[in-house]
Design a protein around this motif. Structure first.
Motif, mmCIF file in Angstrom:
data_model
loop_
_atom_site.group_PDB
_atom_site.id
_atom_site.type_symbol
_atom_site.label_atom_id
_atom_site.label_comp_id
_atom_site.label_asym_id
_atom_site.label_seq_id
_atom_site.Cartn_x
_atom_site.Cartn_y
_atom_site.Cartn_z
ATOM 1 N N ASP A 1 1.149 9.477 -5.004
ATOM 2 C CA ASP A 1 1.732 10.803 -4.682
ATOM 3 C C ASP A 1 2.611 11.171 -5.851
ATOM 4 O OD1 ASP A 1 0.887 11.116 -2.129
ATOM 5 O OD2 ASP A 1 2.628 9.994 -1.086
ATOM 6 N N GLN B 1 1.985 1.886 -3.378
ATOM 7 C CA GLN B 1 0.701 2.320 -4.195
ATOM 8 C C GLN B 1 0.644 3.847 -3.800
ATOM 9 O OE1 GLN B 1 -2.916 0.152 -3.862
ATOM 10 N NE2 GLN B 1 -1.694 -1.793 -3.749
ATOM 11 N N LEU B 2 0.759 4.157 -2.493
ATOM 12 C CA LEU B 2 0.842 5.506 -2.077
ATOM 13 C C LEU B 2 1.561 6.388 -2.828
ATOM 14 C CD1 LEU B 2 -0.996 7.495 -0.450
ATOM 15 C CD2 LEU B 2 0.685 7.064 1.715
ATOM 16 N N SER B 3 2.919 5.874 -2.734
ATOM 17 C CA SER B 3 4.166 6.589 -3.364
ATOM 18 C C SER B 3 3.920 6.746 -4.661
ATOM 19 C CB SER B 3 5.411 5.818 -3.052
ATOM 20 O OG SER B 3 6.570 6.422 -3.672
ATOM 21 N N LEU C 1 0.878 -1.134 -0.006
ATOM 22 C CA LEU C 1 0.111 -0.099 0.125
ATOM 23 C C LEU C 1 0.837 1.179 0.009
ATOM 24 C CD1 LEU C 1 -2.849 -1.008 2.507
ATOM 25 C CD2 LEU C 1 -2.824 -0.946 0.106
ATOM 26 N N SER C 2 2.215 1.147 0.848
ATOM 27 C CA SER C 2 2.924 2.411 0.799
ATOM 28 C C SER C 2 3.509 2.517 -0.658
ATOM 29 C CB SER C 2 3.866 2.158 1.524
ATOM 30 O OG SER C 2 3.412 1.938 3.069
ATOM 31 N N LEU D 1 -6.258 5.079 0.521
ATOM 32 C CA LEU D 1 -5.021 4.173 0.732
ATOM 33 C C LEU D 1 -4.332 4.761 2.024
ATOM 34 C CD1 LEU D 1 -3.128 4.569 -2.806
ATOM 35 C CD2 LEU D 1 -3.968 2.442 -1.810
ATOM 36 N N GLN D 2 -4.344 5.890 2.554
ATOM 37 C CA GLN D 2 -3.768 6.248 3.495
ATOM 38 C C GLN D 2 -4.716 5.758 4.857
ATOM 39 O OE1 GLN D 2 -0.971 8.303 4.171
ATOM 40 N NE2 GLN D 2 -1.101 7.492 6.126
ATOM 41 N N ARG E 1 -5.762 8.502 -2.927
ATOM 42 C CA ARG E 1 -4.766 8.755 -1.870
ATOM 43 C C ARG E 1 -5.281 8.652 -0.527
ATOM 44 N NH1 ARG E 1 -1.702 11.166 1.719
ATOM 45 N NH2 ARG E 1 0.452 11.415 1.362
ATOM 46 N N HIS E 2 -6.474 9.344 -0.222
ATOM 47 C CA HIS E 2 -6.896 9.429 1.157
ATOM 48 C C HIS E 2 -7.606 7.848 1.352
ATOM 49 C CE1 HIS E 2 -10.554 9.707 4.147
ATOM 50 N NE2 HIS E 2 -9.667 10.646 4.533
#
Length: 854
Positions: A236, A231-233, A228-229, A653-654, A650-651
């Motif tokens: 971003d 994916q988040l990266s 997930l990180s 995923l966070q 993004r929200h």
């Protein structure tokens, strides 16, 4: 791309050097001749000057400025690439073949994705790279041949070897010395002891298993979180690229068609026309101002001249007399002097002339005066005579009379003797002398002899009578205080001189009066111009005449100045007409220029030019965005209608990551509780110690296993990448590599076979050899064939010149000849530039393909 010409302004030891390149070009020169300098110059012009430390190696030794130009050809179009010393790789300028400047970004389109590193890996190699190959063992060289064509192959292979070596230090399946091998043996021994020491092993085992399961859940949680990180990266990254993507999307929707006639050169032409028009308008305005100024000066200076022109005939007639009048005034002034001098002389002459009113004697009076004076003299002489001895005087007088008479006789005789003109002259003189002597003798003889006193009285009375007579004559002629004996000589001369001076004085006065009357009459004729000349009743004649002369001189100056002004006005008027004609012509050019672009005025043109320039900037920006955003990124962003949707992803995923972090904390608490239970069960010191030791060992084993797996998995990934990269290009290079290998080996090998993990070659007699079975020299030839083939394959898409720097220095003459044949064959498809210090090259190539650096 083909290099047609190299122009070096200053680079290292090279300066003011121009070289023409062919498809196959050999650069020959001894060591230190500048071959490497020239090679680096070509790469620096294409890709930019490197950092300051590298740049110092090629800073010109003289005062030449660092830089130069490459003239290249791409797809039939000639470009001039110029780069001079400056910041950020140097100042880059690109021109077309007509020296028209092009956008600097065109070099990026020419080079495409090729930068200095990829160029060095794909299109350049030298003796250094082949020397590296020559030092490899067969296994290393075989592996390198398998992966040929992968950019950065040296780094990949070095990393693979390093991973293999480090992994072997940790674990080997059949090894005993690696650390993990020793720990696994020790763990088996320790585990047996733990089983023996534990009475409650089943429950302990259950708790341990549960703890491991929970640890596994934690590990899976971390893996999921890492995914997930990632994916988040990536999201971003997508968010950071959204602005560029949004710009690109809008630019793709914009109309970016470029209208003709609004390019930079058109704008420069427009400015040139406007500047010319402004300059000519300024010149016309300047001409008109000068004309007005001269006309004003002409009006100011024309008053006296106009008066002169109005009375020209009269003034010209008077002007003719002016110099004569000035001369008359000068004569009048001289007459003043003469009058004064005459008056002085007259005053000096009056005493000598017997007074102011004395009158000259006439001839009779002169004779009478002479007679009286002679008589007076005779009386005086008689008185003197009787005052002395009368006898002596008488004898003496007679003797004198005789001597005078004799003298006259002698003179007559001399005249007769001399003859000619002397006869009458001397005869007259002689007769006079004789007559005087005779007269005197007779007179003396007649005088009576009287008494001395009586004679004296007589003589005195006679003298008084003569004086009285002379006084009467003096009074009659107004003679004052002047001796009688000088009346007939100096007095008469003095009177004549006085009368002459008086006549002169009278003439001078009369002449002066006449001249003054003429001058006054002349000045009276100038009264009509008194206001112009400044004449005044108080002026002297000379002052008045000088004023008239000054007036006429001023008029002449005004006339000359007027003629000059008229001439200048004529010139300025002609000049202004010429400038107006030029302005009309330039206006016509401007109107034609605007009509050709369908605009009515310069403002509309500038507006359209700004719009076109903006469109050009947008096109350039679009190209930059398309280059900076890869297709995968664009495809990801195309899934979203706006940035808010991407922010929502993004929200989400966070939130998932936060939830996983919360679960991880709960799982950690649960594992901690299980560990507490396990520790409580390990109250037996031996079991506790063994279990602790076993746990520590497991931890260390796990760490070593993970470390070994990193090395192993990394090498597996490298193998896959290298295999994929190599096998992906092999179909493109197979045919060329086989042909090149056959050429280099003089037909000894005719085929190259490729499979998933190895390459083999087939000899001309049908025997197949694996790469590792070939001699090292043959491996080098095979490697060179593969590199050439791969480079040629890349040149189909990115046609860059191949540059070889003494790549065959270790080849014998036969292999070098074959390598040269191969380069000539390559040059038919792409340009090849070969730098060498081997003088054998002179006999192997034509002169037109050889450049020798001194």
């Amino acid at each position: 791309m083909r290099i047609k010409k190299v122009e070096v302004s200053g680079f290292g030891k090279l300066h003011n050097l121009t070289l023409d390149f062919h498809e196959f070009q050999v650069i020959y020169g001894k060591n230190e001749a500048g071959k490497t300098t020239l090679l680096n110059f070509i790469k620096d012009v294409l890709f930019g000057f490197r950092d300051s430390r590298s740049k110092r190696d090629f800073t010109p030794k003289d005062d030449y400025k660092m830089g130069g130009r490459l003239i290249v050809e791409q797809d039939g179009t000639t470009y001039i690439i110029q780069r001079n010393e400056g910041k950020n790789g140097g100042k880059l300028t690109v021109f077309d073949e007509d020296e028209n400047q092009l956008p600097a970004g065109i070099l990026d389109r020419i080079l495409g994705p090729i930068n200095r590193d990829s160029y060095d890996n794909l299109f350049y190699f030298g003796n250094v790279s082949l020397n590296d190959i020559s030092r490899l063992n067969k296994e290393e060289l075989s592996k390198r041949i398998q992966r040929v064509g992968v950019v950065g192959i040296d780094s990949w292979i070095d990393l693979e070897n390093e991973n293999q070596e480090n992994g072997g230090k940790i674990y080997k399946p059949t090894g005993k010395k690696p650390e993990l091998n020793q720990l696994l043996v020790e763990r088996e021994r320790l585990n047996a002891k733990v089983h023996e020491a534990s009475n409650e092993y089943p429950k302990y085992r259950e708790l341990t298993i549960q703890a491991k399961k929970d640890e596994e859940k934690k590990r899976q949680n971390r893996i999921h979180r890492n995914e997930l990180s990632q994916q988040l990266s990536r999201v971003d990254q997508d968010l950071s690229s959204w602005d560029k993507y949004d710009q690109l999307k809008h630019l793709q929707n914009d109309d970016l068609d470029i209208k003709q006639g609004f390019a930079e050169s058109d704008f420069e032409k427009f400015q040139d026309i406007q500047n010319k028009l402004a300059n000519i308008q300024s010149e016309v305005q300047d001409d008109e101002q000068k004309i007005d100024r001269f006309k004003s000066q002409h009006r100011e200076s024309n008053d006296d001249l106009q008066f002169y022109n109005d009375n020209a005939d009269l003034i010209r007639s008077l002007e003719i007399e002016l110099d004569g009048q000035i001369q008359q005034v000068s004569r009048i002034e001289r007459l003043d002097h003469d009058i004064k001098s005459a008056q002085v002389r007259l005053s000096e002459d009056e005493p000598d002339a017997g007074g102011r009113e004395s009158v000259p004697f006439d001839d009779d009076e002169i004779d009478q005066i002479n007679h009286l004076m002679n008589e007076y003299q005779d009386v005086k002489e008689q008185m003197d005579y009787y005052a002395h001895s009368s006898s002596t005087t008488s004898n003496g007088d007679n003797t004198l009379s005789l001597v005078v008479g004799a003298t006259g006789l002698v003179l007559i005789g001399i005249g007769i003797f001399m003859g000619g003109l002397a006869i009458p002259i001397l005869a007259v003189i002689g007769l006079l002398c004789m007559g005087f002597g005779l007269y005197r003798y007779v007179q003396k003889s007649k005088q009576p002899v009287e008494n001395k006193d009586e004679k004296n009285n007589y003589f005195q009375t006679k003298l008084e009578q003569i004086d009285q007579m002379l006084d009467q004559m003096g009074e009659k002629h107004h003679i004052e205080n002047f001796p009688y004996n000088q009346w007939n000589d100096s007095l008469q001369k003095a009177m004549r001189r006085r009368d002459s001076d008086r006549d002169h004085l009278r003439d001078f006065v009369q002449s002066q009066k006449t001249m003054n009357e003429r001058v006054e009459s002349y000045l009276d004729r100038w009264n009509f111009a008194a206001s112009r000349t400044g004449l005044s009743d108080y002026d002297s004649e000379m002052v008045a005449l000088n004023k008239i002369k000054q007036f006429l001189s001023n008029v002449r100056d005004q006339k000359r100045k007027s003629e000059q002004i008229n001439h200048e006005l004529s010139y300025l008027t002609s000049n202004a007409d010429t400038h107006r004609a030029q302005m009309k012509d330039v206006n016509g050019r401007l109107n034609r220029f605007l009509r050709e672009r369908d605009v009515t005025n310069g403002t509309e043109f500038k507006k359209e030019y700004d719009e076109q320039r903006n469109t050009t900037e947008k096109s350039k920006r679009k190209e930059e965005l398309e280059y900076s955003l890869d297709q995968a990124l664009i495809e990801r962003l195309q899934k979203y209608d706006n940035i808010d949707q991407l922010k929502n992803v993004r929200h989400d995923l966070q939130e998932q990551i936060d939830q996983l972090d919360s679960d991880f904390a709960d799982q950690s608490d649960q594992v901690a509780q299980l560990n507490v239970q396990i520790k409580n069960m390990e109250r037996d010191g031996t079991l506790d110690s063994l279990t602790q030791e076993l746990a520590s060992m497991d931890t260390k084993i796990n760490e070593l296993v993970e470390k070994w797996l990193v090395y192993r998995l990394t090498n597996q990934w490298i193998e896959k990448v290298l295999d994929a990269a190599s096998s992906g290009r092999i179909p493109k290079v197979r045919k060329d590599a086989a042909k090149f290998f056959k050429t280099l080996t003089d037909g000894h090998y005719k085929k190259i076979d490729y499979n998933k993990k190895s390459i083999s070659v087939l000899s001309d007699d049908g025997i197949k050899f694996k790469v590792e079975e070939l001699s090292k020299g043959t491996m080098q030839q095979l490697y060179l064939s593969l590199v050439f083939a791969l480079t040629l394959a890349f040149s189909d898409e990115y046609p860059m010149p191949i540059m070889i720097d003494d790549g065959f220095v270790d080849f014998d003459h036969f292999r070098t000849d074959k390598a040269i044949d191969l380069m000539k064959e390559l040059a038919k498809s792409t340009q090849v530039v070969y730098f060498t210090a081997d003088d054998r090259i002179r006999s192997d190539v034509n002169d037109e393909n050889l450049i020798e650096l001194k």
